[in-house]
Write a protein that holds these residues in place. Structure first.
Motif, PDB file in Angstrom:
ATOM      1  N   ALA A 135       0.834  -1.202   0.000  1.00  0.00           N
ATOM      2  CA  ALA A 135       0.000   0.000   0.000  1.00  0.00           C
ATOM      3  C   ALA A 135       0.871   1.255   0.000  1.00  0.00           C
ATOM      4  O   ALA A 135       1.812   1.375   0.791  1.00  0.00           O
ATOM      5  N   LYS A 160      -2.197   3.752   3.054  1.00  0.00           N
ATOM      6  CA  LYS A 160      -2.510   2.568   3.847  1.00  0.00           C
ATOM      7  C   LYS A 160      -3.978   2.429   4.247  1.00  0.00           C
ATOM      8  O   LYS A 160      -4.673   3.420   4.459  1.00  0.00           O
ATOM      9  N   TYR A 161      -4.357   1.175   4.402  1.00  0.00           N
ATOM     10  CA  TYR A 161      -5.610   0.783   5.054  1.00  0.00           C
ATOM     11  C   TYR A 161      -5.261   0.597   6.522  1.00  0.00           C
ATOM     12  O   TYR A 161      -4.415  -0.238   6.858  1.00  0.00           O
ATOM     13  N   TRP A 162      -5.861   1.393   7.387  1.00  0.00           N
ATOM     14  CA  TRP A 162      -5.542   1.260   8.815  1.00  0.00           C
ATOM     15  C   TRP A 162      -6.788   1.600   9.619  1.00  0.00           C
ATOM     16  O   TRP A 162      -7.095   2.774   9.828  1.00  0.00           O
ATOM     17  N   SER A 209      -0.576 -12.695   3.445  1.00  0.00           N
ATOM     18  CA  SER A 209      -2.017 -12.937   3.581  1.00  0.00           C
ATOM     19  C   SER A 209      -2.796 -12.246   2.457  1.00  0.00           C
ATOM     20  O   SER A 209      -3.826 -12.750   2.021  1.00  0.00           O
ATOM     21  N   SER A 219      -8.927 -11.243   4.151  1.00  0.00           N
ATOM     22  CA  SER A 219      -7.959 -10.269   4.668  1.00  0.00           C
ATOM     23  C   SER A 219      -8.206  -8.955   3.928  1.00  0.00           C
ATOM     24  O   SER A 219      -8.303  -8.959   2.695  1.00  0.00           O
ATOM     25  N   GLY A 220      -8.319  -7.859   4.665  1.00  0.00           N
ATOM     26  CA  GLY A 220      -8.683  -6.585   4.033  1.00  0.00           C
ATOM     27  C   GLY A 220      -7.816  -6.250   2.836  1.00  0.00           C
ATOM     28  O   GLY A 220      -8.311  -5.995   1.728  1.00  0.00           O
ATOM     29  N   SER A 221      -6.495  -6.300   3.043  1.00  0.00           N
ATOM     30  CA  SER A 221      -5.588  -5.887   1.973  1.00  0.00           C
ATOM     31  C   SER A 221      -5.631  -6.844   0.774  1.00  0.00           C
ATOM     32  O   SER A 221      -5.162  -6.498  -0.310  1.00  0.00           O
ATOM     33  N   ARG A 242      -7.113  -5.835  -2.735  1.00  0.00           N
ATOM     34  CA  ARG A 242      -6.337  -5.133  -3.777  1.00  0.00           C
ATOM     35  C   ARG A 242      -5.471  -6.090  -4.584  1.00  0.00           C
ATOM     36  O   ARG A 242      -4.915  -5.697  -5.607  1.00  0.00           O
ATOM     37  N   SER A 273      -1.612  -7.185  12.707  1.00  0.00           N
ATOM     38  CA  SER A 273      -2.149  -5.925  12.179  1.00  0.00           C
ATOM     39  C   SER A 273      -3.606  -5.772  12.615  1.00  0.00           C
ATOM     40  O   SER A 273      -4.063  -4.673  12.927  1.00  0.00           O
ATOM     41  N   MET A 318      -4.678  -2.510  14.674  1.00  0.00           N
ATOM     42  CA  MET A 318      -5.688  -1.617  14.084  1.00  0.00           C
ATOM     43  C   MET A 318      -6.823  -1.370  15.062  1.00  0.00           C
ATOM     44  O   MET A 318      -7.264  -0.248  15.247  1.00  0.00           O
ATOM     45  N   MET A 369       0.615   6.579   9.706  1.00  0.00           N
ATOM     46  CA  MET A 369      -0.069   5.364  10.163  1.00  0.00           C
ATOM     47  C   MET A 369       0.609   4.815  11.419  1.00  0.00           C
ATOM     48  O   MET A 369      -0.045   4.501  12.419  1.00  0.00           O
ATOM     49  N   ASP A 417       4.726  -1.592   6.585  1.00  0.00           N
ATOM     50  CA  ASP A 417       3.432  -2.094   7.036  1.00  0.00           C
ATOM     51  C   ASP A 417       3.534  -2.509   8.502  1.00  0.00           C
ATOM     52  O   ASP A 417       4.418  -2.044   9.195  1.00  0.00           O
ATOM     53  N   ALA A 418       2.649  -3.395   8.937  1.00  0.00           N
ATOM     54  CA  ALA A 418       2.622  -3.743  10.357  1.00  0.00           C
ATOM     55  C   ALA A 418       3.733  -4.751  10.671  1.00  0.00           C
ATOM     56  O   ALA A 418       3.476  -5.899  11.034  1.00  0.00           O
TER      57      ALA A 418
END
Ligand code: PMV
Length: 329
Positions: free
Chosen positions: A31, A34-36, A122, A154-156, A159, A207, A211, A258, A298-299
């Motif tokens: 990302a 970011k998605y957070w 993931s 998984s959210g990410s 994409r 993550s 979050m 983030m 990232d995380a």
């Protein structure tokens, strides 16, 4: 609304017959914005939109077959059923079991991203699995629906059903049917990502937990949605104009913002190791000496460098063993 309801909406009748096997392949993604933070943890619905770049051929290749019981093979090795990896996978597959089908699944997953690169898999893993399920059950789903299926894992991963740049729209609906990723109509030959491995040890906090904690009690989180909205607009403009400095500066600042929200949570969620900070300082030093290079994180403790291929040799001198990826060839 449950994950099961969403899957029912997407795939219609859940009793579609399975073929003997299904296959899916998906790239990892990084990302840049970011998605957070989630607005709905059950459906992995994000507070904000996000934007990523996929890593071309590096990701996950998955084959799934109906079986009497669940069996998971990762990079050629059986995954013990009591691991967090197996539990999470089983829970996801529970969504696709139906009385008319065999009760289990044999999942063979191969990560084409070098495991030594320290990159979370993931995102590509759940995207490849969604594609493999689509193939197994002959659903022929649209990319938007596949993105939603992947998001439920998984959210990410939403994409990772695309190559190149992808924007995951946060959406506003409670059922999340408007929360999927779409590709950006843009390429950027020469844009490169350097994977700087700091540590491959298991993270002390996931993550998901970080979050949650950040949204719940970090006083800095209230500033995050506006920060993301601004960065998204800037990064999209920078991509359209192939303005490398603006892209790099905005992505690096977004990642640091983030992490700032997570550090301000209690208990603090700090993913950096001393070596991560050292690597950041090397990036800043390189920039001060005229080498255009930026980072995102990232995380976890590893850095992902953002650069142009013409500076690869100079940058590689300072980061030994770095994996250099050219998403657009
Ligand atoms: O998809 P998850 O739940 O692993 O969350 C990923 C979050 C970040 O990697 C930190 C940011 C992102 O947008 O990928």
């Amino acid at each position: 609304m449950t994950k099961q309801d969403v899957i029912h909406k997407i795939t219609g009748a859940r009793n579609s017959p399975a073929k003997s096997s299904g296959h899916g392949k998906a790239p990892a993604n990084i990302a840049l914005v970011k998605y957070w933070g989630k607005r709905n943890a059950g459906l992995n619905l994000p507070v904000t939109s996000s934007l990523s770049i996929s890593l071309g051929g590096l990701g996950t290749d998955t084959t799934i077959e109906p079986a009497a019981t669940d069996e998971f093979i990762l990079n050629g090795l059986p995954v013990p059923p009591d691991t967090a990896f197996a539990k999470r996978l089983r829970e996801y597959l529970d969504l696709f079991r139906a009385p008319s089908r065999p009760t289990g699944f044999r999942v063979l997953t191969h990560n084409t991203i070098p495991t030594a690169a320290g990159l979370a898999s993931s995102a590509s893993g759940y995207a490849a699995l969604a594609l493999a399920l689509d193939d197994l059950f002959n659903w022929n789903l649209s990319r938007c629906d596949l993105s939603i299926l992947a998001r439920l894992g998984s959210g990410s991963a939403s994409r990772s059903v695309y190559n190149g740049f992808a924007e995951w729209h946060a959406g506003t609906r409670d059922d999340g049917m408007d929360s999927f990723a779409e590709p950006l109509d843009a390429t950027w030959p020469g844009l490169s990502i350097g994977l700087v491995k700091i540590s491959l040890a298991e993270k002390s906090i996931s993550s998901r937990d970080a979050m949650k904690r950040t949204v719940e009690n970090s006083s800095l989180y209230s500033a995050w949605p506006a920060h993301v909205a601004r960065d998204l607009a800037t990064v999209k403009q920078a991509i359209a104009a192939r303005d490398f400095e603006t892209l790099g500066r905005t992505a690096e600042n977004n990642a640091l913002a983030m992490h700032a929200t997570a550090i301000a949570a209690w208990p603090p969620a700090l993913f950096w190791l001393p070596e991560s900070v050292k690597a950041m300082q090397t990036v800043w030093h390189l920039r001060a000496t005229g080498v255009p290079v930026y980072f995102t994180m990232d995380a976890g403790p590893n850095l992902k460098l953002i650069a142009e291929n013409k500076h690869a040799v100079e940058i590689q001198k300072h980061f030994h063993g770095m994996e250099w990826i050219q998403p657009f060839g």
